[in-house]
Design a protein around this motif. Structure first.
Motif, PDB file in Angstrom:
ATOM      1  N   GLN A  26      -6.988   2.042   5.362  1.00 19.39           N
ATOM      2  CA  GLN A  26      -5.983   1.035   5.043  1.00 19.39           C
ATOM      3  C   GLN A  26      -4.584   1.616   5.251  1.00 19.39           C
ATOM      4  O   GLN A  26      -4.183   1.846   6.383  1.00 19.39           O
ATOM      5  N   PRO A  39       1.588  -2.537   1.775  1.00 20.45           N
ATOM      6  CA  PRO A  39       1.782  -3.016   3.145  1.00 20.45           C
ATOM      7  C   PRO A  39       3.171  -2.738   3.705  1.00 20.45           C
ATOM      8  O   PRO A  39       3.312  -2.277   4.843  1.00 20.45           O
ATOM      9  N   THR A  42       3.620   0.976   4.429  1.00 19.01           N
ATOM     10  CA  THR A  42       2.690   1.306   5.514  1.00 19.01           C
ATOM     11  C   THR A  42       3.278   0.852   6.847  1.00 19.01           C
ATOM     12  O   THR A  42       3.216   1.564   7.848  1.00 19.01           O
ATOM     13  N   CYS A  61      -3.445   2.249  10.322  1.00 16.78           N
ATOM     14  CA  CYS A  61      -2.508   1.473   9.512  1.00 16.78           C
ATOM     15  C   CYS A  61      -2.211   0.123  10.154  1.00 16.78           C
ATOM     16  O   CYS A  61      -2.154  -0.913   9.472  1.00 16.78           O
ATOM     17  N   LEU A  65      -3.029  -3.651   8.580  1.00 18.35           N
ATOM     18  CA  LEU A  65      -1.970  -4.629   8.341  1.00 18.35           C
ATOM     19  C   LEU A  65      -2.270  -5.949   9.038  1.00 18.35           C
ATOM     20  O   LEU A  65      -2.092  -7.029   8.456  1.00 18.35           O
ATOM     21  N   PHE A  75       3.459 -11.465   5.631  1.00 14.76           N
ATOM     22  CA  PHE A  75       2.595 -10.423   5.081  1.00 14.76           C
ATOM     23  C   PHE A  75       2.822 -10.331   3.579  1.00 14.76           C
ATOM     24  O   PHE A  75       3.950 -10.489   3.101  1.00 14.76           O
ATOM     25  N   ILE A  90       6.810  -4.489   8.114  1.00 21.31           N
ATOM     26  CA  ILE A  90       5.536  -4.441   8.829  1.00 21.31           C
ATOM     27  C   ILE A  90       5.765  -4.711  10.315  1.00 21.31           C
ATOM     28  O   ILE A  90       5.098  -4.122  11.179  1.00 21.31           O
TER      29      ILE A  90
END
Length: 306
Positions: A26, A39, A42, A61, A65, A75, A90
């Motif tokens: 993840q 998220p 990331t 990653c 996402l 997101f 993101i």
């Protein structure tokens, strides 16, 4: 004769921290007291991972996402709510992975279309919720959402995204509270870095002059103008901006201070010092990201002739 093992460089220990604090398959955790994947963070780690040669981690990653993207293109934050700021961060990751991970182009397009729905008539960037940052940040952080929208326009050959980013930027550029150092360094630095990314170097330099005036002899910078404690992420971000502006000396001093306070784990608490109030009791993932970004600029010799 005894030989002690050589200590790893600070940037290697920082990357080790990332690898130790990523949820398998993840993304990176929020912080060491909230070990769920984040998220937003990331997303903006993905360019960093590519730059440091961690391609497989970047791909992992990115795929995660894309798997959690909402039907409308936004997101979610860890609380499940979509935020404009989080979606934009993101998008930074999607931009970085666009020629490497299948599906990123369409995912980026959907996210960018959703971003445009959040642009108000006066140019302010709206968001479905502010709950996670109410009381500590303002919508000025939305300046940091503009570079990935502009970059999406370039990568997807969609002028409406780039034009939307420039339209919103004009709103924030004329806000008298944007440039002065008048808030937590982390959030002020978001705006300064965004201004650099959008080509507004003079405005960024004005804000950084405020910061340079309060930088201490040991390289530290107060988290707010009137406190003694420091915010680790803000300091790393300021180093990035200074390197970008060709101000190597204050950047190097900020980095030296961060290396001095770096935890044995390779990570950083949110803040340090007496009265520290920004996630002081946990190691936060975003401090490591910006420390790695600053180190990349330092290694590249950015600003060395300034």
């Amino acid at each position: 004769m005894l030989f002690w093992p050589k200590k790893k460089p600070s940037y290697e220990r920082a990357m080790d921290w990332f690898k130790a604090n990523m949820v398998p398959g993840q993304g990176i955790i929020v912080h060491t007291r909230q070990k769920v994947p984040y998220p937003e963070v990331t997303g903006y780690y993905i360019p960093t991972l590519y730059q440091w040669g961690e391609t497989e981690l970047a791909r992992t990653c990115t795929r995660w996402l894309m798997s959690i993207q909402l039907p409308d293109g936004a997101f979610p934050a860890p609380d499940g709510t979509p935020y404009t700021f989080d979606t934009a961060q993101i998008m930074r990751g999607l931009c970085a992975a666009i020629d490497d991970v299948p599906g990123t182009r369409e995912s980026l397009r959907r996210a960018s279309d959703w971003m445009l729905t959040q642009v108000a008539e006066d140019g302010r960037l709206m968001t479905p919720s502010t709950e996670l940052w109410t009381g500590i940040a303002s919508d000025l952080i939305h300046t940091y959402a503009l570079p990935p929208l502009a970059e999406a326009g370039r990568l997807l050959n969609e002028p409406k995204y780039t034009e939307g980013a420039r339209f919103v930027l004009e709103h924030y550029k004329h806000r008298p509270d944007l440039v002065p150092f008048n808030r937590l360094t982390h959030f002020h630095a978001y705006a300064m870095e965004a201004l650099c990314e959008m080509g507004e170097l003079e405005l960024a330099a004005q804000g950084m002059a405020d910061v340079e005036r309060v930088q201490r002899a040991d390289g530290s910078i107060p988290a707010y103008p009137d406190v003694s404690w420091i915010c680790s992420t803000g300091m790393a971000q300021y180093a990035i901006v200074w390197y970008t502006l060709g101000k190597r000396e204050p950047a190097d001093r900020a980095m030296a201070y961060l290396e001095k306070i770096q935890n044995k784990s390779g990570g950083f608490n949110g803040s340090y010092g007496e009265g520290a109030k920004y996630i002081s009791g946990a190691e936060i993932s975003w401090a490591v990201k910006y420390f790695l970004d600053a180190w990349r600029l330092k290694q590249a010799g950015v600003g060395k002739h300034a």
